[in-house]
Design an enzyme around this catalytic site. Structure first.
Site, PDB file in Angstrom:
ATOM      1  N   GLU A 237      27.855  44.421  44.281  1.00  0.00           N
ATOM      2  CA  GLU A 237      27.054  43.101  44.690  1.00  0.00           C
ATOM      3  C   GLU A 237      26.331  43.520  46.006  1.00  0.00           C
ATOM      4  OE1 GLU A 237      30.410  40.279  45.275  1.00  0.00           O
ATOM      5  OE2 GLU A 237      30.766  40.604  43.258  1.00  0.00           O
TER       6      GLU A 237
ATOM      7  N   TYR B 224      36.829  39.082  49.726  1.00  0.00           N
ATOM      8  CA  TYR B 224      37.859  39.519  48.718  1.00  0.00           C
ATOM      9  C   TYR B 224      39.090  39.776  49.375  1.00  0.00           C
ATOM     10  CZ  TYR B 224      34.302  40.670  45.325  1.00  0.00           C
ATOM     11  OH  TYR B 224      33.368  40.061  44.416  1.00  0.00           O
TER      12      TYR B 224
HETATM   13  C1  HEM Z   1      38.225  41.163  41.971  1.00  0.00           C
HETATM   14  C2  HEM Z   1      37.996  39.817  42.432  1.00  0.00           C
HETATM   15  C3  HEM Z   1      37.279  38.775  41.519  1.00  0.00           C
HETATM   16  C4  HEM Z   1      37.500  38.736  40.224  1.00  0.00           C
HETATM   17  C5  HEM Z   1      38.154  39.574  38.992  1.00  0.00           C
HETATM   18  C6  HEM Z   1      36.318  37.564  40.009  1.00  0.00           C
HETATM   19  C7  HEM Z   1      36.137  37.079  38.499  1.00  0.00           C
HETATM   20  C8  HEM Z   1      35.273  36.140  38.527  1.00  0.00           C
HETATM   21  C9  HEM Z   1      34.938  35.260  37.053  1.00  0.00           C
HETATM   22  C10 HEM Z   1      35.577  36.167  35.843  1.00  0.00           C
HETATM   23  C11 HEM Z   1      34.020  34.643  37.061  1.00  0.00           C
HETATM   24  C12 HEM Z   1      33.376  33.829  36.103  1.00  0.00           C
HETATM   25  C13 HEM Z   1      31.977  34.411  36.022  1.00  0.00           C
HETATM   26  C14 HEM Z   1      31.008  33.698  34.948  1.00  0.00           C
HETATM   27  O1  HEM Z   1      30.680  32.372  35.195  1.00  0.00           O
HETATM   28  O2  HEM Z   1      30.849  34.200  33.909  1.00  0.00           O
HETATM   29  C15 HEM Z   1      33.928  34.435  38.747  1.00  0.00           C
HETATM   30  C16 HEM Z   1      32.999  33.276  39.470  1.00  0.00           C
HETATM   31  C17 HEM Z   1      33.020  32.836  40.423  1.00  0.00           C
HETATM   32  N1  HEM Z   1      33.900  33.491  41.755  1.00  0.00           N
HETATM   33 FE1  HEM Z   1      34.639  35.412  41.321  1.00  0.00          FE
HETATM   34  N2  HEM Z   1      36.144  37.184  41.236  1.00  0.00           N
HETATM   35  C18 HEM Z   1      36.490  37.969  42.261  1.00  0.00           C
HETATM   36  C19 HEM Z   1      36.417  37.644  43.526  1.00  0.00           C
HETATM   37  C20 HEM Z   1      35.881  36.484  43.863  1.00  0.00           C
HETATM   38  C21 HEM Z   1      35.662  36.185  45.287  1.00  0.00           C
HETATM   39  C22 HEM Z   1      36.465  37.317  46.661  1.00  0.00           C
HETATM   40  C23 HEM Z   1      35.129  34.959  45.633  1.00  0.00           C
HETATM   41  C24 HEM Z   1      34.898  34.377  46.940  1.00  0.00           C
HETATM   42  C25 HEM Z   1      35.762  33.782  47.500  1.00  0.00           C
HETATM   43  C26 HEM Z   1      34.929  34.602  44.224  1.00  0.00           C
HETATM   44  C27 HEM Z   1      34.417  33.294  44.005  1.00  0.00           C
HETATM   45  C28 HEM Z   1      33.485  32.926  42.821  1.00  0.00           C
HETATM   46  C29 HEM Z   1      32.790  31.622  42.564  1.00  0.00           C
HETATM   47  C30 HEM Z   1      32.388  30.745  43.616  1.00  0.00           C
HETATM   48  C31 HEM Z   1      32.512  31.566  41.232  1.00  0.00           C
HETATM   49  C32 HEM Z   1      31.770  30.625  40.529  1.00  0.00           C
HETATM   50  C33 HEM Z   1      32.881  29.908  39.607  1.00  0.00           C
HETATM   51  C34 HEM Z   1      33.196  28.527  40.546  1.00  0.00           C
HETATM   52  O3  HEM Z   1      32.169  28.046  41.127  1.00  0.00           O
HETATM   53  O4  HEM Z   1      34.011  28.022  40.624  1.00  0.00           O
HETATM   54  N3  HEM Z   1      35.173  35.388  43.407  1.00  0.00           N
HETATM   55  N4  HEM Z   1      34.555  35.178  39.385  1.00  0.00           N
END
Ligand code: HEM
Ligand SMILES: Cc1cc2nc3c(=O)[nH]c(=O)nc-3n(C[C@H](O)[C@H](O)[C@H](O)COP(=O)(O)OP(=O)(O)OC[C@H]3O[C@@H](n4cnc5c(N)ncnc54)[C@H](O)[C@@H]3O)c2cc1C
Length: 515
Positions: free
Chosen positions: A227, A185
């Site tokens: 988480e 994060y």
């Molecule tokens: C406040 C911070 C964050 C928000 C608002 C956020 C938001 C989201 C959202 C809306 C999704 C799509 C969920 C779905 O498929 O229904 C997602 C997926 C994902 N997020 Fe986050 N996220 C955050 C932080 C992070 C962090 C810190 C990481 C890791 C470095 C991360 C890695 C991923 C990955 C790997 C996916 C799956 C989609 C993909 O493979 O590209 N996220 N996140």
């Protein structure tokens, strides 16, 4: 997930999408104007993020730290935050909430530009994150759109986040399945705030920068805490945190497009240790090195059999990809899916693959409702997987009326038909089955034997099988976005309360949009 809350989020996302159409830069690159905005090494000005007085040095700057070259947005003298440290931010003040709400439309207008720019820079600074993010979601813009929509929804609901909590859970489950950890994060926060500054330039005053910095971290902490709870519960239930090596013990072709993989943990093959119990409808993530990319990728797959302590079964559709020619580019190559093709072609019995513990908020748990309430399972194509797990989990209850409804193009691509007709229906008179073929093959696909109704699924044609008179009936839907939107509308038109309709979508951040 509760449908009302899903749609509240989707409504925000739709507004976001509509607004973002007016964005001036669409490819994440800076315009010359934006590149000039506050990017000089001027003295005596303030950092737009921290409000500190600047003297042109970038050392320790929370927004430029870690970039391979001096970043256009940095102006800090010293920063107090390293990217991997989680700052101890106070709750948002009323003033900061007002700022976030009032700047949300500006952010919305540039949301996808900001998040696209953000991903590009973050991956450049942290190439190891290529293993974590989906290459295709980035290329196709799904992930930037999902992140932008989430940030916008957060801004719009800043006074009362309760309606977003189910969405937070959905995202947090996805994150835990991919083993996202608190430290990441810090990386995301730094690059997201940097990108806001890069794209919006001088519009980001110190006050606005502060409000969004605090806002990001307050949101991040909600995710980090949720988480952590999910990881702890998984471990308490006999699961694990992160990845564990599994062996493919069986590979079975279910149709021309869908193949099942039976997976057992390497350690339990010798020790006999049983697998954690999961709720039918939940998924696992798998991670595999993709030779043609040169790094790993991870994808989620619904567990397609009931929880049994011995093996996980996933059933994967091979995604061939579609070539969509345009006038300017008539010869477009198709892009076959990375993971599904590798699984079909290279993962054989005896192969090893990394697997995450089961997660997910889409599941059926009859003990939480009336155990004998009728159940209607409606799927299209590979959407069957999650619902098959639910079906199999309920077969011991012979009192429960269950209708399993599915649609496929034809017999060649119709999976699990033999299993349901040949076993489930014979042993379970309480289960009924309705199959639609949208394009049955003349001569080989037989009406009344292979399928019941010709054409796309239309629930009006099988209204009598939906237990509409029983107000305790639960409806579970899984399939492509358009299918889900249509079925949702049909079910609602029969007067079914949305609370009794549950949906799962096999895509990143692309929730059905009825709003
Ligand atoms: C406040 C911070 C964050 C928000 C608002 C956020 C938001 C989201 C959202 C809306 C999704 C799509 C969920 C779905 O498929 O229904 C997602 C997926 C994902 N997020 Fe986050 N996220 C955050 C932080 C992070 C962090 C810190 C990481 C890791 C470095 C991360 C890695 C991923 C990955 C790997 C996916 C799956 C989609 C993909 O493979 O590209 N996220 N996140
Ligand atoms: C909760 C959940 C459960 C799931 N359960 C299942 C399941 O049970 N069974 C199942 O088969 N799937 C399931 N999925 C989908 C699965 O996670 C993968 O998304 C799917 O297998 C495709 O992955 P891939 O790597 O093969 O394709 P990706 O490489 O991710 O590509 C996705 C799609 O985009 C196309 N594409 C990729 N790059 C480009 C490009 N540059 N230009 C144009 N098109 C492109 C591909 O052809 C493909 O159709 C589930 C997803 C989720 C979120």
């Amino acid at each position: 997930m509760d449908l009302k809350n899903t749609l509240a989020f989707v409504a925000a996302a739709a507004t976001w999408k509509a607004m973002s159409k007016s964005t001036s830069t669409t490819n994440g690159e800076l315009t010359p104007q934006q590149q000039q905005n506050g990017h000089g090494e001027e003295k005596g000005i303030q950092c737009p993020v921290t409000g500190k007085t600047l003297n042109g040095s970038s050392s320790g700057c929370p927004v430029s730290n870690g970039f391979p070259k001096p970043d256009p947005g940095h102006r800090c003298e010293t920063g107090d935050i390293e990217e991997t440290k989680i700052p101890d931010v106070p709750p948002l003040t009323q003033k900061q909430r007002e700022i976030i709400k009032s700047t949300a439309p500006i952010l919305a207008e540039h949301g996808v530009t900001i998040t696209t720019h953000f991903y590009k820079n973050m991956i450049r600074a942290h190439p190891e994150l290529r293993d974590v993010f989906s290459e295709s979601s980035q290329k196709l813009g799904h992930q930037p759109r999902a992140l932008a929509a989430a940030v916008y929804a957060y801004a719009c609901n800043i006074d009362d986040l309760t309606p977003l909590l189910p969405v937070v859970d959905r995202i947090a489950y996805k994150h835990t399945s991919l083993h996202i950890v608190a430290e990441q994060y810090g990386i995301v926060g730094k690059h997201l705030i940097q990108s806001i500054v890069d794209i919006l330039g001088d519009a980001v005053t110190p006050e606005i920068g502060d409000a969004w910095f605090n806002g990001y971290w307050n949101l991040a902490k909600i995710f980090i805490n949720r988480e952590r709870e999910f990881y702890t519960t998984a471990v308490e239930n006999g699961g694990w945190e992160g990845w564990k090596q599994f062996k493919v013990t069986q590979k079975i072709k279910e149709s021309d497009e869908i193949t099942s993989f039976y997976l057992k943990p390497l350690e339990s093959i010798d020790s006999g240790k049983s697998l954690p119990k999961y709720h039918p409808g939940q998924y696992i993530a798998v991670s595999l090195y993709i030779p043609s990319l040169g790094y790993k990728q991870a994808r989620q797959y619904s567990l397609s059999d009931r929880s049994n302590g011995e093996y996980f079964r996933i059933s994967v559709k091979r995604e061939d990809g579609v070539a969509i020619p345009t006038k300017s580019n008539p010869v477009v190559p198709s892009h076959p899916g990375w993971m599904s093709n590798l699984l079909h072609e290279k993962l054989h019995e005896g192969s090893i693959i990394d697997v995450a513990s089961p997660y997910g908020d889409f599941f059926y748990e009859p003990s939480l409702i009336e155990p004998n309430a009728p159940l209607v399972l409606i799927s299209a194509g590979v959407g069957q997987t999650a619902l098959l797990s639910i079906l199999n989990s309920q077969l011991e209850n012979k009192e429960k009326p269950i209708n399993y409804i599915t649609v496929a193009r034809n017999k060649k691509v119709h999976a699990f038909g033999n299993y349901i007709r040949g076993k489930v229906l014979k042993e379970n008179p309480n289960v009924s089955y309705k199959v639609f073929y949208s394009s049955p093959e003349e001569g080989s696909d037989l009406s009344g034997k292979d399928y019941d109704v010709k054409g796309r699924m239309n629930l009006n044609q099988i209204k009598d099988n939906l237990y509409l008179d029983d107000k305790s009936t639960e409806y579970y839907l899984c399939g492509p976005e358009k299918f889900m939107v249509d079925k949702l509308e049909e079910l609602k038109s029969f007067g079914i309360d949305e609370k009794r309709i549950h949906i799962e979508l096999f895509a990143a951040g692309e929730l059905p949009q009825t709003a």
